[in-house]
Design a protein around this motif. Structure first.
Motif, PDB file in Angstrom:
ATOM      1  N   TRP A 110       0.834  -1.203   0.000  1.00 54.78           N
ATOM      2  CA  TRP A 110       0.000   0.000   0.000  1.00 54.78           C
ATOM      3  C   TRP A 110       0.872   1.258   0.000  1.00 54.78           C
ATOM      4  O   TRP A 110       0.581   2.226  -0.721  1.00 54.78           O
ATOM      5  CB  TRP A 110      -0.924   0.003   1.225  1.00 54.78           C
ATOM      6  N   LEU A 111       1.940   1.244   0.791  1.00 56.91           N
ATOM      7  CA  LEU A 111       2.849   2.396   0.791  1.00 56.91           C
ATOM      8  C   LEU A 111       3.474   2.589  -0.589  1.00 56.91           C
ATOM      9  O   LEU A 111       3.591   3.718  -1.084  1.00 56.91           O
ATOM     10  CB  LEU A 111       3.941   2.198   1.840  1.00 56.91           C
ATOM     11  N   ALA A 112       3.866   1.481  -1.225  1.00 61.63           N
ATOM     12  CA  ALA A 112       4.438   1.562  -2.570  1.00 61.63           C
ATOM     13  C   ALA A 112       3.408   2.090  -3.571  1.00 61.63           C
ATOM     14  O   ALA A 112       3.744   2.873  -4.471  1.00 61.63           O
ATOM     15  CB  ALA A 112       4.939   0.186  -3.002  1.00 61.63           C
ATOM     16  N   THR A 113       2.156   1.677  -3.403  1.00 60.59           N
ATOM     17  CA  THR A 113       1.095   2.146  -4.297  1.00 60.59           C
ATOM     18  C   THR A 113       0.927   3.659  -4.183  1.00 60.59           C
ATOM     19  O   THR A 113       0.841   4.369  -5.191  1.00 60.59           O
ATOM     20  CB  THR A 113      -0.231   1.444  -3.962  1.00 60.59           C
ATOM     21  N   PHE A 114       0.891   4.158  -2.956  1.00 61.88           N
ATOM     22  CA  PHE A 114       0.754   5.603  -2.756  1.00 61.88           C
ATOM     23  C   PHE A 114       1.971   6.352  -3.313  1.00 61.88           C
ATOM     24  O   PHE A 114       1.834   7.434  -3.903  1.00 61.88           O
ATOM     25  CB  PHE A 114       0.578   5.921  -1.284  1.00 61.88           C
ATOM     26  N   ALA A 115       3.158   5.773  -3.132  1.00 58.99           N
ATOM     27  CA  ALA A 115       4.366   6.412  -3.651  1.00 58.99           C
ATOM     28  C   ALA A 115       4.331   6.487  -5.173  1.00 58.99           C
ATOM     29  O   ALA A 115       4.704   7.509  -5.774  1.00 58.99           O
ATOM     30  CB  ALA A 115       5.606   5.665  -3.178  1.00 58.99           C
ATOM     31  N   LEU A 116       3.864   5.405  -5.817  1.00 60.30           N
ATOM     32  CA  LEU A 116       3.814   5.405  -7.283  1.00 60.30           C
ATOM     33  C   LEU A 116       2.710   6.336  -7.789  1.00 60.30           C
ATOM     34  O   LEU A 116       2.870   6.997  -8.834  1.00 60.30           O
ATOM     35  CB  LEU A 116       3.590   3.987  -7.796  1.00 60.30           C
ATOM     36  N   MET A 117       1.594   6.409  -7.070  1.00 59.32           N
ATOM     37  CA  MET A 117       0.556   7.374  -7.434  1.00 59.32           C
ATOM     38  C   MET A 117       1.106   8.802  -7.363  1.00 59.32           C
ATOM     39  O   MET A 117       0.814   9.631  -8.237  1.00 59.32           O
ATOM     40  CB  MET A 117      -0.650   7.211  -6.511  1.00 59.32           C
ATOM     41  N   ALA A 118       1.899   9.065  -6.337  1.00 57.75           N
ATOM     42  CA  ALA A 118       2.513  10.388  -6.222  1.00 57.75           C
ATOM     43  C   ALA A 118       3.477  10.636  -7.376  1.00 57.75           C
ATOM     44  O   ALA A 118       3.535  11.747  -7.934  1.00 57.75           O
ATOM     45  CB  ALA A 118       3.246  10.506  -4.887  1.00 57.75           C
ATOM     46  N   ALA A 119       4.240   9.607  -7.768  1.00 59.34           N
ATOM     47  CA  ALA A 119       5.184   9.752  -8.882  1.00 59.34           C
ATOM     48  C   ALA A 119       4.451  10.082 -10.179  1.00 59.34           C
ATOM     49  O   ALA A 119       4.882  10.964 -10.944  1.00 59.34           O
ATOM     50  CB  ALA A 119       5.990   8.466  -9.051  1.00 59.34           C
ATOM     51  N   VAL A 120       3.342   9.402 -10.432  1.00 62.62           N
ATOM     52  CA  VAL A 120       2.563   9.663 -11.654  1.00 62.62           C
ATOM     53  C   VAL A 120       1.959  11.065 -11.607  1.00 62.62           C
ATOM     54  O   VAL A 120       1.997  11.809 -12.601  1.00 62.62           O
ATOM     55  CB  VAL A 120       1.466   8.590 -11.814  1.00 62.62           C
ATOM     56  N   ALA A 121       1.406  11.450 -10.453  1.00 66.10           N
ATOM     57  CA  ALA A 121       0.800  12.784 -10.330  1.00 66.10           C
ATOM     58  C   ALA A 121       1.842  13.882 -10.518  1.00 66.10           C
ATOM     59  O   ALA A 121       1.597  14.881 -11.211  1.00 66.10           O
ATOM     60  CB  ALA A 121       0.121  12.919  -8.970  1.00 66.10           C
ATOM     61  N   LEU A 122       3.018  13.704  -9.915  1.00 67.40           N
ATOM     62  CA  LEU A 122       4.075  14.707 -10.050  1.00 67.40           C
ATOM     63  C   LEU A 122       4.559  14.806 -11.488  1.00 67.40           C
ATOM     64  O   LEU A 122       4.854  15.907 -11.986  1.00 67.40           O
ATOM     65  CB  LEU A 122       5.240  14.361  -9.116  1.00 67.40           C
ATOM     66  N   ARG A 123       4.642  13.676 -12.168  1.00 65.90           N
ATOM     67  CA  ARG A 123       5.045  13.702 -13.579  1.00 65.90           C
ATOM     68  C   ARG A 123       4.018  14.471 -14.404  1.00 65.90           C
ATOM     69  O   ARG A 123       4.368  15.272 -15.286  1.00 65.90           O
ATOM     70  CB  ARG A 123       5.180  12.270 -14.095  1.00 65.90           C
TER      71      ARG A 123
END
Length: 344
Positions: A110-123
């Motif tokens: 779940w932490l990894a999922t949130f981190a990747l969601m943040a990466a996509v949003a920031l991109r």
């Protein structure tokens, strides 16, 4: 215009995701190992005629006989040959398999999922557009959808046994994205500047995420079915659900993914007509998108046809995912056409 500071933050978030996925993968592996070894022990106990704990109170009654010194319950002089003591030792040394490592793996996922969601949003914020303009961004979004599907699914069903086989391919995809497909944040190509980028490519990435999980499930089913035919269901295979259950789950997820891929094919044709004035031009990308559709349609048809075994039909699902890998790992990089947007 692009914001390089946001793009760098996105890159950092991807690396954080990969570290978290590595931890989650190891935790899920520990869960599989513990669960598999416990079920191996239970299978051996059953083959030796030793009752399982909790099976109708048989073990509890035998333990009571041992404590009370009843004949035939481990009394050396009663002819029981210590069977009651064996049951006592087995019962005391065989607590229910722990889910601790699996739960830890899910929490870290779940932490990894949130981190990747943040990466996509920031991109997306960095480039002020949908982060779907090249192979690198497509890989990030597809990996994100894969983690979201697995994480949400695990809230409704016990899918801890699947965690290792989801986090590992996602980690590999992100590794390839960073090493081989990475593209600097940049403006969108004019031909991609359309609302259909959100519609067509978003659904395509979700479809690929579901097909990825479906391929993993298909391979697990094939592996356990083969082991069961040989009578060698041991180790991590013993930690998986039954063969019929694995096959039903495999079929179910493809039933969801296939209509989404059908929509991807149709939406792509509509976008092509708006962008290039034709619905179909036999472009390599278009052809392989259709090939993927045909293979998965053949799988669903074979699955429902009496003349096909379930095992043979499942191999078609695996073939469909091989076509997806060819489409995105070969066609995007080595075939020149209207869809040459890899950015690599």
């Amino acid at each position: 215009m692009t914001d390089q500071s946001l793009a760098q933050a996105s890159d950092i978030a991807v690396w954080v995701t990969m570290v978290l996925l590595t931890v989650a993968m190891l935790a899920f592996a520990a869960h599989l190992a513990i669960t598999g070894s416990r079920r191996d022990a239970e299978a051996r106990a059953a083959s030796e005629g030793i009752p399982r704990a909790g099976s109708g109170g048989t073990v509890d009654s035998t333990l009571a006989q041992v404590r009370d010194g009843a004949p035939g319950a481990g009394d050396p002089g009663s002819g029981g040959s210590g069977s009651g003591v064996a049951v006592l030792d087995r019962a005391e040394s065989s607590p229910p398999p722990t889910r601790r490592w699996g739960v830890i793996g899910l929490q870290v996922t779940w932490l990894a999922t949130f981190a990747l969601m943040a990466a996509v949003a920031l991109r997306g914020l960095a480039v002020e557009r949908a982060p779907l303009g090249n192979m690198y961004e497509f890989a990030l979004v597809a990996a994100m959808f894969t983690l979201i599907v697995f994480s949400l699914w695990s809230l409704r069903r016990d899918r801890l046994w699947l965690g290792l086989f989801v986090t590992l391919p996602v980690l590999l995809i992100l590794g390839l994205a960073k090493i081989s497909w990475y593209t600097e944040a940049s403006d969108l190509m004019p031909s991609l500047n359309s609302i259909w980028l959100w519609i067509h490519v978003s659904v395509a990435t979700l479809s690929v995420a579901l097909f990825t999980i479906g391929a993993v499930l298909a391979l697990l089913y094939l592996a356990k079915d083969r082991a069961q035919a040989k009578g060698e269901v041991t180790g991590w295979l013993a930690a998986l659900p039954s063969v019929p259950s694995l096959e039903r789950i495999t079929y179910g997820i493809h039933i969801i993914a296939f209509p989404l891929w059908t929509f991807t094919l149709i939406a792509g044709a509509i976008w092509a007509e708006q962008a290039w004035g034709r619905y179909w031009g036999w472009d390599p990308k278009e052809v392989w998108t259709f090939v993927i559709w045909v293979v998965y349609a053949a799988y669903l048809h074979a699955r429902a046809t009496a003349g096909w075994t379930v095992r043979k039909a499942t191999w078609l699902a695996v073939a469909g995912f091989v076509c997806i890998m060819i489409n995105y790992g070969v066609v995007n990089l080595f075939f020149v056409g209207w869809h040459s947007y890899s950015g690599v």
